[in-house]
Design a protein around this motif. Sequence first.
Motif, PDB file in Angstrom:
ATOM      1  N   ASP A  15       0.826  -1.215   0.000  1.00  7.30           N
ATOM      2  CA  ASP A  15       0.000   0.000   0.000  1.00  7.30           C
ATOM      3  C   ASP A  15       0.860   1.264   0.000  1.00  7.30           C
ATOM      4  N   GLY A  16       1.964   1.209  -0.773  1.00  8.05           N
ATOM      5  CA  GLY A  16       2.817   2.390  -0.911  1.00  8.05           C
ATOM      6  C   GLY A  16       3.784   2.612   0.223  1.00  8.05           C
ATOM      7  N   VAL A  17       3.839   1.669   1.177  1.00 11.16           N
ATOM      8  CA  VAL A  17       4.744   1.796   2.323  1.00 11.16           C
ATOM      9  C   VAL A  17       5.743   0.647   2.290  1.00 11.16           C
ATOM     10  N   LEU A  18       7.030   0.968   2.424  1.00 17.86           N
ATOM     11  CA  LEU A  18       8.060  -0.064   2.388  1.00 17.86           C
ATOM     12  C   LEU A  18       8.081  -0.842   3.692  1.00 17.86           C
ATOM     13  N   THR A  19       8.239  -2.169   3.559  1.00 15.44           N
ATOM     14  CA  THR A  19       8.213  -3.032   4.743  1.00 15.44           C
ATOM     15  C   THR A  19       9.580  -3.196   5.390  1.00 15.44           C
ATOM     16  N   GLY A  20      10.652  -2.908   4.647  1.00 18.00           N
ATOM     17  CA  GLY A  20      11.998  -3.150   5.160  1.00 18.00           C
ATOM     18  C   GLY A  20      12.500  -4.538   4.831  1.00 18.00           C
ATOM     19  N   GLU A  21      11.672  -5.347   4.154  1.00 17.38           N
ATOM     20  CA  GLU A  21      12.070  -6.692   3.741  1.00 17.38           C
ATOM     21  C   GLU A  21      12.475  -6.685   2.271  1.00 17.38           C
ATOM     22  N   LEU A  22      13.476  -7.476   1.947  1.00 20.76           N
ATOM     23  CA  LEU A  22      13.976  -7.520   0.574  1.00 20.76           C
ATOM     24  C   LEU A  22      12.954  -8.099  -0.393  1.00 20.76           C
ATOM     25  N   ASP A  23      12.893  -7.513  -1.578  1.00 20.52           N
ATOM     26  CA  ASP A  23      12.140  -8.067  -2.696  1.00 20.52           C
ATOM     27  C   ASP A  23      13.181  -8.664  -3.647  1.00 20.52           C
ATOM     28  N   GLY A  24      13.512  -9.922  -3.443  1.00 14.67           N
ATOM     29  CA  GLY A  24      14.600 -10.558  -4.176  1.00 14.67           C
ATOM     30  C   GLY A  24      15.874 -10.552  -3.350  1.00 14.67           C
ATOM     31  N   HIS A  25      17.008 -10.325  -4.015  1.00 14.55           N
ATOM     32  CA  HIS A  25      18.302 -10.370  -3.345  1.00 14.55           C
ATOM     33  C   HIS A  25      18.972  -8.999  -3.369  1.00 14.55           C
ATOM     34  N   VAL A  26      19.900  -8.790  -2.434  1.00 13.20           N
ATOM     35  CA  VAL A  26      20.785  -7.636  -2.538  1.00 13.20           C
ATOM     36  C   VAL A  26      21.597  -7.797  -3.820  1.00 13.20           C
ATOM     37  N   LEU A  27      21.641  -6.763  -4.650  1.00 13.59           N
ATOM     38  CA  LEU A  27      22.385  -6.851  -5.911  1.00 13.59           C
ATOM     39  C   LEU A  27      23.874  -6.720  -5.630  1.00 13.59           C
ATOM     40  N   HIS A  28      24.500  -7.861  -5.441  1.00 13.93           N
ATOM     41  CA  HIS A  28      25.915  -7.903  -5.076  1.00 13.93           C
ATOM     42  C   HIS A  28      26.515  -9.160  -5.691  1.00 13.93           C
ATOM     43  N   GLY A  29      27.729  -9.046  -6.238  1.00 10.45           N
ATOM     44  CA  GLY A  29      28.418 -10.208  -6.773  1.00 10.45           C
ATOM     45  C   GLY A  29      27.643 -10.854  -7.914  1.00 10.45           C
ATOM     46  N   PRO A  30      27.410 -12.162  -7.839  1.00 14.27           N
ATOM     47  CA  PRO A  30      26.732 -12.881  -8.922  1.00 14.27           C
ATOM     48  C   PRO A  30      25.334 -12.363  -9.217  1.00 14.27           C
ATOM     49  N   GLU A  31      24.665 -11.764  -8.227  1.00 11.37           N
ATOM     50  CA  GLU A  31      23.314 -11.242  -8.458  1.00 11.37           C
ATOM     51  C   GLU A  31      23.324 -10.125  -9.497  1.00 11.37           C
ATOM     52  N   LYS A  32      24.386  -9.307  -9.504  1.00  7.09           N
ATOM     53  CA  LYS A  32      24.484  -8.252 -10.518  1.00  7.09           C
ATOM     54  C   LYS A  32      24.573  -8.864 -11.919  1.00  7.09           C
ATOM     55  N   ALA A  33      25.404  -9.882 -12.054  1.00  8.30           N
ATOM     56  CA  ALA A  33      25.544 -10.542 -13.353  1.00  8.30           C
ATOM     57  C   ALA A  33      24.223 -11.144 -13.799  1.00  8.30           C
ATOM     58  N   ALA A  34      23.464 -11.700 -12.860  1.00 11.60           N
ATOM     59  CA  ALA A  34      22.196 -12.349 -13.191  1.00 11.60           C
ATOM     60  C   ALA A  34      21.180 -11.342 -13.714  1.00 11.60           C
ATOM     61  N   VAL A  35      21.029 -10.198 -13.018  1.00 12.88           N
ATOM     62  CA  VAL A  35      20.020  -9.226 -13.460  1.00 12.88           C
ATOM     63  C   VAL A  35      20.456  -8.544 -14.749  1.00 12.88           C
ATOM     64  N   ALA A  36      21.769  -8.322 -14.930  1.00 13.99           N
ATOM     65  CA  ALA A  36      22.263  -7.725 -16.167  1.00 13.99           C
ATOM     66  C   ALA A  36      22.023  -8.657 -17.353  1.00 13.99           C
ATOM     67  N   THR A  37      22.276  -9.951 -17.150  1.00 17.31           N
ATOM     68  CA  THR A  37      22.042 -10.936 -18.209  1.00 17.31           C
ATOM     69  C   THR A  37      20.567 -11.028 -18.553  1.00 17.31           C
ATOM     70  N   GLU A  38      19.719 -11.011 -17.530  1.00 17.11           N
ATOM     71  CA  GLU A  38      18.270 -11.062 -17.751  1.00 17.11           C
ATOM     72  C   GLU A  38      17.796  -9.847 -18.546  1.00 17.11           C
TER      73      GLU A  38
END
Length: 255
Positions: free
Chosen positions: A153-176
Amino acid sequence: MPEVTSHQSSQNAVLAFFDVDNTLMRGASVYYLAKEAWHRGIVGWRDIARFAWQQFRFISVGENHKHMASARERALAIVGGHSEKTLFELAEQIYERDILPNLWPETVDLAKEHLAKGHEVWLVTATPQFVAEVIAARLGLTGALGTRVHAKDGVLTGELDGHVLHGPEKAAVATELAERLGADLAECWAYSDSSNDIPLLTAVGNRVAVNADAKLTNHAQKLGWQILPLNRASLKEARRRVKRQAKTVRKRGRQ
Protein backbone atom coordinates in the motif's frame (compact mmCIF):
# COMPACT_ATOMS: atom_id res chain seq x y z
CA MET A 1 30.66 -8.44 -36.12
CA PRO A 2 27.92 -7.20 -38.50
CA GLU A 3 25.11 -5.15 -37.05
CA VAL A 4 21.84 -6.90 -36.34
CA THR A 5 18.95 -5.27 -38.21
CA SER A 6 15.41 -5.26 -36.90
CA HIS A 7 12.24 -3.20 -36.98
CA GLN A 8 12.41 -2.98 -33.17
CA SER A 9 14.99 -0.79 -31.46
CA SER A 10 15.34 -3.32 -28.61
CA GLN A 11 16.83 -5.85 -31.04
CA ASN A 12 19.72 -3.45 -31.71
CA ALA A 13 20.39 -2.62 -28.10
CA VAL A 14 23.89 -2.30 -26.72
CA LEU A 15 23.96 -1.97 -22.95
CA ALA A 16 26.61 -0.33 -20.76
CA PHE A 17 26.42 -1.29 -17.08
CA PHE A 18 27.94 0.98 -14.43
CA ASP A 19 28.50 0.18 -10.78
CA VAL A 20 27.81 3.16 -8.50
CA ASP A 21 29.88 3.10 -5.30
CA ASN A 22 33.52 4.06 -5.94
CA THR A 23 32.92 3.69 -9.71
CA LEU A 24 30.46 6.44 -10.57
CA MET A 25 30.92 8.28 -7.29
CA ARG A 26 33.35 8.52 -4.40
CA GLY A 27 32.28 6.48 -1.40
CA ALA A 28 29.14 4.49 -0.58
CA SER A 29 25.76 5.94 -1.54
CA VAL A 30 24.02 4.04 1.26
CA TYR A 31 25.99 6.12 3.80
CA TYR A 32 24.33 9.30 2.58
CA LEU A 33 20.94 7.66 2.90
CA ALA A 34 21.75 6.85 6.52
CA LYS A 35 23.03 10.38 7.16
CA GLU A 36 19.82 11.94 5.89
CA ALA A 37 17.81 9.47 7.99
CA TRP A 38 19.79 10.68 11.01
CA HIS A 39 19.06 14.33 10.17
CA ARG A 40 15.37 13.44 10.11
CA GLY A 41 15.55 11.60 13.43
CA ILE A 42 14.88 8.19 11.91
CA VAL A 43 18.11 6.67 13.29
CA GLY A 44 20.28 7.52 16.28
CA TRP A 45 23.85 8.79 16.53
CA ARG A 46 25.26 5.30 17.14
CA ASP A 47 23.87 4.10 13.82
CA ILE A 48 25.28 7.06 11.93
CA ALA A 49 28.64 6.57 13.67
CA ARG A 50 28.77 2.99 12.35
CA PHE A 51 27.89 4.18 8.85
CA ALA A 52 30.54 6.92 9.04
CA TRP A 53 33.20 4.38 10.04
CA GLN A 54 32.24 2.10 7.17
CA GLN A 55 32.30 5.03 4.76
CA PHE A 56 35.83 5.86 5.91
CA ARG A 57 36.94 2.24 5.44
CA PHE A 58 35.30 2.02 2.04
CA ILE A 59 37.09 5.12 0.75
CA SER A 60 40.41 4.19 2.38
CA VAL A 61 40.75 0.45 1.74
CA GLY A 62 37.94 -0.53 -0.61
CA GLU A 63 34.82 -2.61 -0.25
CA ASN A 64 34.60 -5.15 2.55
CA HIS A 65 31.76 -7.57 1.86
CA LYS A 66 30.93 -8.25 5.50
CA HIS A 67 30.89 -4.60 6.53
CA MET A 68 28.97 -3.44 3.45
CA ALA A 69 26.40 -6.22 3.86
CA SER A 70 25.87 -5.09 7.44
CA ALA A 71 25.47 -1.48 6.31
CA ARG A 72 22.94 -2.44 3.66
CA GLU A 73 20.91 -4.47 6.15
CA ARG A 74 20.67 -1.44 8.43
CA ALA A 75 19.78 0.75 5.46
CA LEU A 76 16.91 -1.58 4.62
CA ALA A 77 15.74 -1.42 8.23
CA ILE A 78 15.81 2.38 8.00
CA VAL A 79 13.43 2.49 5.04
CA GLY A 80 10.92 0.12 6.63
CA GLY A 81 7.66 1.82 7.59
CA HIS A 82 8.15 4.82 5.33
CA SER A 83 6.20 5.66 2.19
CA GLU A 84 7.73 5.28 -1.24
CA LYS A 85 6.94 8.94 -1.93
CA THR A 86 8.82 10.09 1.18
CA LEU A 87 11.85 8.01 0.32
CA PHE A 88 12.01 9.26 -3.27
CA GLU A 89 11.96 12.79 -1.86
CA LEU A 90 14.76 11.81 0.52
CA ALA A 91 16.75 10.36 -2.39
CA GLU A 92 16.30 13.58 -4.36
CA GLN A 93 17.65 15.55 -1.42
CA ILE A 94 20.73 13.39 -0.85
CA TYR A 95 21.47 13.48 -4.57
CA GLU A 96 21.69 17.26 -4.59
CA ARG A 97 23.55 17.67 -1.32
CA ASP A 98 25.77 14.57 -1.11
CA ILE A 99 25.92 12.47 -4.27
CA LEU A 100 26.29 15.15 -6.94
CA PRO A 101 29.43 16.69 -5.34
CA ASN A 102 30.98 13.21 -5.06
CA LEU A 103 30.41 12.03 -8.63
CA TRP A 104 33.55 11.14 -10.58
CA PRO A 105 33.35 13.41 -13.68
CA GLU A 106 35.52 10.94 -15.61
CA THR A 107 33.08 8.07 -15.21
CA VAL A 108 30.05 10.26 -15.80
CA ASP A 109 31.63 11.40 -19.08
CA LEU A 110 32.13 7.78 -20.10
CA ALA A 111 28.46 7.05 -19.44
CA LYS A 112 27.51 9.99 -21.62
CA GLU A 113 29.87 8.76 -24.34
CA HIS A 114 27.88 5.53 -24.43
CA LEU A 115 24.63 7.47 -24.65
CA ALA A 116 26.06 9.41 -27.58
CA LYS A 117 26.66 6.08 -29.34
CA GLY A 118 23.01 5.20 -28.91
CA HIS A 119 23.65 2.72 -26.10
CA GLU A 120 21.42 2.13 -23.11
CA VAL A 121 23.25 2.99 -19.89
CA TRP A 122 22.12 1.17 -16.75
CA LEU A 123 23.31 1.53 -13.18
CA VAL A 124 23.71 -1.85 -11.46
CA THR A 125 24.14 -1.40 -7.74
CA ALA A 126 23.45 -2.83 -4.30
CA THR A 127 22.11 0.54 -3.18
CA PRO A 128 18.31 0.72 -2.74
CA GLN A 129 16.36 0.95 -6.00
CA PHE A 130 14.78 4.30 -5.20
CA VAL A 131 18.20 5.91 -4.73
CA ALA A 132 19.61 4.31 -7.89
CA GLU A 133 16.62 5.50 -9.92
CA VAL A 134 17.12 9.10 -8.81
CA ILE A 135 20.82 9.02 -9.74
CA ALA A 136 20.05 7.55 -13.16
CA ALA A 137 17.27 10.04 -13.85
CA ARG A 138 19.33 13.05 -12.81
CA LEU A 139 22.22 11.97 -15.06
CA GLY A 140 19.92 11.27 -17.99
CA LEU A 141 20.77 7.56 -18.05
CA THR A 142 18.46 4.83 -19.30
CA GLY A 143 17.63 3.26 -15.96
CA ALA A 144 18.82 1.54 -12.80
CA LEU A 145 18.89 -1.92 -11.30
CA GLY A 146 19.14 -1.71 -7.53
CA THR A 147 18.21 -3.62 -4.39
CA ARG A 148 14.44 -3.68 -4.05
CA VAL A 149 12.39 -3.58 -0.88
CA HIS A 150 8.86 -4.91 -0.54
CA ALA A 151 6.11 -2.29 -0.43
CA LYS A 152 2.55 -2.70 0.79
CA ASP A 153 0.00 0.00 0.00
CA GLY A 154 2.82 2.39 -0.91
CA VAL A 155 4.74 1.80 2.32
CA LEU A 156 8.06 -0.06 2.39
CA THR A 157 8.21 -3.03 4.74
CA GLY A 158 12.00 -3.15 5.16
CA GLU A 159 12.07 -6.69 3.74
CA LEU A 160 13.98 -7.52 0.57
CA ASP A 161 12.14 -8.07 -2.70
CA GLY A 162 14.60 -10.56 -4.18
CA HIS A 163 18.30 -10.37 -3.34
CA VAL A 164 20.79 -7.64 -2.54
CA LEU A 165 22.38 -6.85 -5.91
CA HIS A 166 25.91 -7.90 -5.08
CA GLY A 167 28.42 -10.21 -6.77
CA PRO A 168 26.73 -12.88 -8.92
CA GLU A 169 23.31 -11.24 -8.46
CA LYS A 170 24.48 -8.25 -10.52
CA ALA A 171 25.54 -10.54 -13.35
CA ALA A 172 22.20 -12.35 -13.19
CA VAL A 173 20.02 -9.23 -13.46
CA ALA A 174 22.26 -7.72 -16.17
CA THR A 175 22.04 -10.94 -18.21
CA GLU A 176 18.27 -11.06 -17.75
CA LEU A 177 17.92 -7.45 -18.91
CA ALA A 178 20.12 -8.06 -21.97
CA GLU A 179 18.04 -11.08 -22.93
CA ARG A 180 14.81 -9.15 -22.51
CA LEU A 181 16.08 -6.33 -24.73
CA GLY A 182 17.60 -8.66 -27.31
CA ALA A 183 21.12 -7.36 -26.67
CA ASP A 184 24.23 -9.40 -27.45
CA LEU A 185 26.29 -9.50 -24.25
CA ALA A 186 29.45 -9.80 -26.34
CA GLU A 187 28.81 -6.23 -27.50
CA CYS A 188 27.83 -4.89 -24.09
CA TRP A 189 30.07 -3.05 -21.61
CA ALA A 190 30.54 -3.03 -17.84
CA TYR A 191 32.44 -0.72 -15.50
CA SER A 192 33.32 -1.43 -11.85
CA ASP A 193 35.94 -0.82 -9.18
CA SER A 194 35.35 -3.97 -7.14
CA SER A 195 36.51 -7.56 -7.41
CA ASN A 196 33.02 -8.49 -6.18
CA ASP A 197 31.80 -7.45 -9.64
CA ILE A 198 34.03 -9.88 -11.54
CA PRO A 199 30.93 -11.97 -12.43
CA LEU A 200 29.29 -8.89 -14.00
CA LEU A 201 32.46 -7.90 -15.84
CA THR A 202 32.95 -11.46 -17.08
CA ALA A 203 29.41 -11.59 -18.46
CA VAL A 204 30.01 -8.87 -21.06
CA GLY A 205 32.39 -8.58 -23.97
CA ASN A 206 33.90 -5.23 -22.95
CA ARG A 207 35.07 -4.90 -19.35
CA VAL A 208 36.67 -1.88 -17.73
CA ALA A 209 38.15 -1.89 -14.23
CA VAL A 210 37.62 1.67 -12.97
CA ASN A 211 39.53 2.91 -9.91
CA ALA A 212 39.98 -0.80 -9.20
CA ASP A 213 40.80 -2.51 -5.92
CA ALA A 214 43.95 -4.65 -5.77
CA LYS A 215 42.21 -7.97 -6.42
CA LEU A 216 40.33 -6.67 -9.46
CA THR A 217 43.48 -4.99 -10.78
CA ASN A 218 45.39 -8.28 -10.62
CA HIS A 219 42.53 -10.16 -12.25
CA ALA A 220 42.18 -7.59 -15.02
CA GLN A 221 45.92 -7.61 -15.72
CA LYS A 222 45.96 -11.40 -16.06
CA LEU A 223 43.03 -11.42 -18.49
CA GLY A 224 44.00 -8.31 -20.43
CA TRP A 225 40.96 -6.26 -19.41
CA GLN A 226 41.13 -2.51 -19.68
CA ILE A 227 42.19 -0.79 -16.45
CA LEU A 228 41.06 2.81 -16.02
CA PRO A 229 42.71 4.94 -13.33
CA LEU A 230 40.72 8.11 -12.74
CA ASN A 231 43.01 10.57 -14.52
CA ARG A 232 42.73 12.68 -17.65
CA ALA A 233 45.02 10.57 -19.85
CA SER A 234 43.25 7.30 -19.11
CA LEU A 235 39.86 8.94 -19.57
CA LYS A 236 40.80 10.14 -23.06
CA GLU A 237 41.94 6.65 -24.01
CA ALA A 238 38.76 5.07 -22.61
CA ARG A 239 36.56 7.50 -24.55
CA ARG A 240 38.56 6.86 -27.72
CA ARG A 241 38.02 3.12 -27.22
CA VAL A 242 34.26 3.56 -26.91
CA LYS A 243 34.17 5.74 -30.04
CA ARG A 244 36.40 3.33 -31.96
CA GLN A 245 35.16 -0.08 -30.86
CA ALA A 246 31.59 0.27 -29.62
CA LYS A 247 28.80 -0.34 -32.10
CA THR A 248 26.69 2.73 -32.84
CA VAL A 249 23.00 2.08 -32.35
CA ARG A 250 20.47 3.98 -34.39
CA LYS A 251 17.34 4.53 -32.37
CA ARG A 252 14.02 3.50 -33.87
CA GLY A 253 10.57 3.66 -32.47
CA ARG A 254 9.38 0.66 -30.48
CA GLN A 255 6.37 -1.17 -31.74
